[in-house]
Write an enzyme that holds these catalytic residues in place. Structure first.
Site, short mmCIF file in Angstrom:
data_model
loop_
_atom_site.label_atom_id
_atom_site.label_comp_id
_atom_site.label_asym_id
_atom_site.label_seq_id
_atom_site.Cartn_x
_atom_site.Cartn_y
_atom_site.Cartn_z
N GLY A 31 -3.70 4.03 1.03
CA GLY A 31 -4.18 4.13 2.15
C GLY A 31 -5.58 4.99 2.06
O GLY A 31 -5.32 6.15 1.55
N GLY A 82 12.69 1.03 1.68
CA GLY A 82 13.75 0.59 0.94
C GLY A 82 14.58 -0.50 1.63
O GLY A 82 14.54 -0.75 2.39
N CYS A 96 0.52 4.60 10.41
CA CYS A 96 1.01 5.77 9.26
C CYS A 96 1.96 6.68 10.09
O CYS A 96 1.17 7.23 10.95
CB CYS A 96 -0.04 6.28 8.63
SG CYS A 96 0.71 7.39 7.60
N ASN A 140 5.73 -1.54 8.38
CA ASN A 140 5.45 -0.20 7.74
C ASN A 140 6.53 0.43 7.91
O ASN A 140 7.62 0.08 8.44
CB ASN A 140 4.29 0.69 8.62
CG ASN A 140 3.45 1.65 7.81
OD1 ASN A 140 4.19 2.43 7.18
ND2 ASN A 140 2.19 1.99 7.80
N SER A 183 0.56 -1.05 0.12
CA SER A 183 0.14 -0.04 0.07
C SER A 183 0.84 1.12 -0.01
O SER A 183 1.91 1.46 0.75
CB SER A 183 -0.78 0.04 1.12
OG SER A 183 -1.62 1.13 1.28
N GLY A 186 7.15 -2.83 -2.02
CA GLY A 186 6.90 -1.25 -1.60
C GLY A 186 7.67 -0.43 -2.59
O GLY A 186 7.47 -0.43 -3.78
N GLY A 231 1.53 11.80 3.69
CA GLY A 231 0.24 12.17 4.26
C GLY A 231 -1.17 11.74 3.97
O GLY A 231 -2.14 12.60 4.14
#
Lengths: 304, 264
Positions: free
Chosen positions: A46, A217, A130, A192, A21, A265, A72
């Site tokens: 998100g 990464g 987040c 995350n 995501s 990701g 954000g």
């Protein structure tokens, strides 16, 4: 014949490779490069109850073998996602996992309710991690009790499989993992991004508008592998491992640590074809090692 | 179509102290690219630097199947790029973004370029001249050593005017002063702008006051370059009048100046 299929939280995947995501939009951009049906699953951007503008730029800072971001949660809101994005992505034969984020328990519940029964949605990934929005997100993911409350709330409102996406920014990841398992989570996504910061030494200002941001990464991969390994020992529910995967070797490391599936990701930015290369690479590696089923790798790390 | 492929480097040479010109053999991309678009370029076989670098397309040769990039060495990625040798291969994604547009009605146009921003205006000028337009090419740089492609604009047949900050070449001053003069003496149908932010802001202000439509190409740090990560946004006014963020890589890099909101 080599089996690549796995099942996570009751969601059947033709291979264990998803897209994470926030790195893949709602699939439209990468559909220009390959057939999205080749993926194990797509975890979409998100999604919040109301549309979100996101943070001002700069939102990206490159760091050694990775990047910081403070997007954000810019997104069009759950109603637009249901109306515009899910129907489009549903044309592909790929499970859609919607990542959701809220300011409050009520908001998490309301988004889950609206997504319940939407054709094409295979599961919900609950973002309690987040680092880039002031309320919701990370606050819910650092306290076991609060994390459990969020999961209980969405379980109550939705019949879909519930995947808790955990933050690595905690002292003991296994505590949070056990709390969400007890609360009824069907699977766990981790990790995350790690909270980080970069400073421009010429201007003496932070590079990111939000001062701090989430690191992702290859730089975070060892942290992610360690957390997958720790959580795999602590819970019975399956784990979706992510954090710096760009190659099949990276993905296999996560599977060995205990992940039942993985997600690419930031690797999508490194190479838009990275998820396909990971899938093909896992297959080639299994052939070479004469392993008939990818599931044999899950948790197969040897600890003497 | 957007391609993700390995291309061969045909040339990579220093053209000014900090600037390089790289020619790629990329027929698929050259067949579809338009002026103002860019490529995302992998500058290293390792994971450092991790992100690809967005480099604007300077010239497109569909017949020969080549793409020319002009880039300034500013950091680790472009430094690695400058060390690559002809004959070697490089991974690129493109063509990306929305390029410049022009209409048949436009007769007299001006391109305003500053520093590295001159690069994508080369391909644009070629197309505008091919389309029969009278083109003023207003070029600016800090000094003569940083002025790109001026001779090429002259060869093409554009009306070239030059300004340098220190007066080492052309007029001393800013390129925006040249634009002001052209606006005062000529009826421009369209202005195209690419350069540093202060220059872009000044060009937008001038064209707005003169009621000349203007297209600006913006620059921002990019993550994916394809519109997925939302890393490279700029503030715009939506059709309903509310403020929102658009993606420089996907919705731009070329925007109409009236939609972009510049913070002071």
């Amino acid at each position: 014949m080599i089996n690549l299929a796995v099942e996570v939280a009751g969601i059947k995947l033709k291979n264990p490779v998803m897209t994470a995501s926030g790195t893949f939009g709602f699939g439209r951009e990468y559909s220009k490069f390959y057939d999205l049906s080749l993926l194990g699953a797509v975890m979409v951007k998100g999604t919040t109850l109301e549309p979100r503008l996101g943070n001002p730029p700069p939102r990206i800072a490159e760091t050694p073998a990775g990047l910081l971001n403070c997007i954000g949660l810019q997104n069009p809101g759950v109603d637009a996602v249901i109306k515009e994005e899910i129907p489009w992505l549903s044309q592909y034969d790929v499970p859609i996992i919607v990542n959701i984020s809220g300011h409050s328990l009520e908001e998490y519940g309301e988004i889950a309710l609206r997504l319940d029964g939407v054709p094409g949605v295979a599961g919900l990934e609950i973002n309690i991690s987040c680092p880039n929005v002031k309320h919701g997100g990370l606050a819910f993911g650092t306290e076991p009790q609060m994390a459990a409350d969020v999961i209980r709330t969405v379980k109550d409102k939705s019949r879909l499989p519930i995947i808790a996406k955990l933050s690595p920014n905690v002292t003991d990841i296994t505590e949070i993992a056990k709390a969400v398992e007890t609360a009824g989570a069907d699977a766990i996504s981790l990790i995350n991004t790690l909270l980080g910061m970069a400073i421009d030494i010429k201007t003496r200002r932070p590079v990111l508008s939000n001062i701090v941001g989430g690191l992702s990464g290859p730089a975070v991969k060892p942290v992610a592998v360690r957390m997958v390994w720790q959580v795999a020992k602590a819970v019975k529910i399956p784990i979706i491992g992510m954090g710096g995967i760009v190659s099949a070797e990276d993905a296999i490391e996560f599977l060995l640590a205990g992940a039942s599936a993985v997600a690419v990701g930031a690797g999508n930015f490194y190479d838009p074809l990275a998820p396909l290369k990971v899938i093909e690479g896992i297959k080639a590696w299994l052939e070479q090692e004469k392993i008939a089923d990818v599931r044999e790798l899950i948790g197969a790390v040897k600890i003497c | 179509m957007v391609y993700s492929l390995k291309t061969r480097i045909l040339e990579n040479k220093k053209i000014l102290p900090d600037f390089y010109e790289m020619v790629l053999s990329a027929s698929a991309i050259a067949a579809e690219a338009v002026p103002g678009q860019f490529l995302m370029i992998k500058t290293s076989p390792t994971q450092v630097p991790f992100l690809r670098r967005p480099i604007s397309i300077s010239r497109i040769n569909a017949e020969e199947g080549t793409i020319t990039l002009v880039y300034q060495v500013v950091g680790s990625g472009t430094k690695l790029l400058s060390a690559m040798t002809p004959g070697s291969e490089i991974e690129v994604v493109g063509p990306l973004g929305n390029g410049f547009t022009w209409s048949e009605k436009d007769k007299v146009v001006a391109i305003v370029g500053g520093g590295c921003g001159i690069a994508p205006l080369v391909a644009l000028t070629e197309e505008l001249l091919k389309a029969g337009k009278e083109v003023y090419a207003l070029l600016g740089a800090q000094n003569r050593d940083k002025l790109l492609s001026d001779r090429y604009f002259i060869e093409l047949g554009a009306k070239v005017m030059i300004a340098t900050d220190n007066g080492s070449y052309g007029r001393q001053g800013f390129v925006t002063q040249l634009l002001e003069e052209v606006i005062n003496t000529t009826r421009l149908d369209q202005v195209y702008c690419c350069g540093p932010l202060p220059m872009t802001k000044a060009v937008v202000k001038l064209t707005k006051e003169a009621l000349v439509p203007c297209q600006v190409s913006l620059e921002e740090r990019m993550g994916c370059g394809v519109g997925a990560c939302l890393g490279c946004v700029c503030k715009v006014r939506s059709e309903e009048g509310s403020l929102t963020y658009k993606k420089v890589c996907h919705d731009g890099p070329v925007f109409t100046s009236s939609e972009v909101i510049f913070d002071d």
